[in-house]
Design an enzyme around this catalytic site. Sequence first.
Site, PDB file in Angstrom:
ATOM      1  N   GLY A  29     -42.158  22.605 -44.381  1.00  0.00           N
ATOM      2  CA  GLY A  29     -43.382  23.304 -44.754  1.00  0.00           C
ATOM      3  C   GLY A  29     -43.358  24.653 -44.075  1.00  0.00           C
ATOM      4  N   ASP A  30     -43.973  25.671 -44.633  1.00  0.00           N
ATOM      5  CA  ASP A  30     -43.712  27.044 -44.192  1.00  0.00           C
ATOM      6  C   ASP A  30     -43.896  27.259 -42.689  1.00  0.00           C
ATOM      7  OD1 ASP A  30     -46.545  26.905 -44.439  1.00  0.00           O
ATOM      8  OD2 ASP A  30     -46.674  29.034 -44.958  1.00  0.00           O
ATOM      9  N   THR A  31     -45.069  26.929 -42.145  1.00  0.00           N
ATOM     10  CA  THR A  31     -45.270  27.168 -40.720  1.00  0.00           C
ATOM     11  C   THR A  31     -44.481  26.183 -39.861  1.00  0.00           C
ATOM     12  OG1 THR A  31     -47.285  25.804 -40.762  1.00  0.00           O
ATOM     13  CG2 THR A  31     -47.550  28.195 -41.031  1.00  0.00           C
ATOM     14  N   ASN A  33     -41.489  25.059 -40.647  1.00  0.00           N
ATOM     15  CA  ASN A  33     -40.125  25.590 -40.634  1.00  0.00           C
ATOM     16  C   ASN A  33     -39.968  26.634 -39.533  1.00  0.00           C
ATOM     17  OD1 ASN A  33     -39.863  24.037 -42.939  1.00  0.00           O
ATOM     18  ND2 ASN A  33     -39.952  25.779 -44.338  1.00  0.00           N
ATOM     19  N   ARG A 166     -49.628  32.229 -52.387  1.00  0.00           N
ATOM     20  CA  ARG A 166     -49.269  31.181 -53.335  1.00  0.00           C
ATOM     21  C   ARG A 166     -50.437  30.970 -54.294  1.00  0.00           C
ATOM     22  NH1 ARG A 166     -45.217  32.465 -51.618  1.00  0.00           N
ATOM     23  NH2 ARG A 166     -43.553  31.247 -50.632  1.00  0.00           N
ATOM     24  N   GLY A 257     -37.875  33.494 -45.380  1.00  0.00           N
ATOM     25  CA  GLY A 257     -38.931  34.180 -44.650  1.00  0.00           C
ATOM     26  C   GLY A 257     -39.403  33.424 -43.426  1.00  0.00           C
ATOM     27  N   ASP A 258     -39.451  32.100 -43.520  1.00  0.00           N
ATOM     28  CA  ASP A 258     -39.880  31.286 -42.376  1.00  0.00           C
ATOM     29  C   ASP A 258     -38.920  31.436 -41.201  1.00  0.00           C
ATOM     30  OD1 ASP A 258     -41.769  30.354 -44.212  1.00  0.00           O
ATOM     31  OD2 ASP A 258     -40.583  28.581 -44.697  1.00  0.00           O
TER      32      ASP A 258
END
Length: 312
Positions: A29-31, A33, A166, A257-258
Site C-alpha cells: 500500500g502506498d504509505t 511501501n 486517485r 514513487g513510494d
Amino acid sequence: MPMRFLAIGECMVEFSPTPSGTYAVGFAGDTFNTAWYARQLTDTEKLDVGYLSAVGDDALSGQLTDFIEAAGIRPLMARVPGAAPGMYMIFLSEGERSFQYWRSQSAARHLADDLTALETAGEGDLLYFSGITVAILAEAARDRLLAALQAAAGRGAEIVFDPNLRPRLWPASDEMCRWTMKAASVAGIVLPSFEDEACHFKDTDEAATAARYLANGARLVVVKNGAGPILVRGADGDSFQYQPEPASTVVDTTAAGDSFNAAFLVEYMERARTREAVRAGCALAAHVIGSRGALVPVTRMDLIVCRNRLSA
C-alpha cells in the site's frame, strides 16, 4: 534515541503477476511501501519506523500484522471487529501497471478512530501520509486526522504529504482537489507527481505545481516527473532540477514513487541535504522498477550502486 518515522495509511493484500502467469500474494500500500523501504535503508538504532492503520479480526489481518512486525516496523493498528484488509491486483503492460481494487469494507477506513500514537509526536519525528490516506476516510475522520497532524506540527514534528491523486476513490474531482489542498496545508514537505497534478489541477508545468503547494503553506516541494527532471522548490527561494539517467531495466513501475519518497526522506532526515536526498530517491526508484511487485528487497549497498549509475 532514534528518530521516529511514522507512516499513516492503508496496507492491503496484494496480488502481483509472476513471469509464469500466476499471481503472488503479498502485502503493500502506498504509505506502507514507503515505510517498508525506509526500514530497509536504515538501522533500528537510527530510525524507529512505525505504521498507523487499522485491521480486522480475521486471519488475513493477523498475517498482515505479523508481516509488518517481521519487517521491523512497529504496527500501530486499531482492531475493527468483523472487518478485513482491502485487496488489489496488479496488471502489467510493458512495465506500466493498472490495478483492480476490493477495498470498500477495508478496516483501514477506521484508522482515525484511534490517533493516540500521534499525541506524543514532536521534535525529531516525521509523520507521513498521502492522498489515499485521506480519501479512504469519512469526512469527520479526515478532519480528526488533519487536526492531530497539525497539532503534532505545532510540537515540532515534520509532516510530509504525498498527494497521490486517485480519482476513483472520490465521488468527484473537485472534492478530491479540495481535500488534497486541505491535507497539504498541514504539511511542511509535499511530494507530488506532476502527471497527476497536471491532469487534475491543470498545472501547465512543474513550476506551477510547486508554486501552488508553496502558496498553500509548504516550505519544501519536490515535484516528481516519472523519467523526467525532478523539480525542487523551497519557500526560502532555493530551487533546482535533477535529471536522472534512464533506468537500465523497467519491469514494473509499481511503488516507484513510494520508494523515491522513502530514500529521499531517509537521506533528508539524516543529513538535510536536499540534492543528495533527491539523488538517493531516484536511485532507489530505479532499482525498484527493475523487479516485479511493490516491495523489492534492497540494501544500503544496492542504493549506493544505483546512485553511482545515476548522474550526479
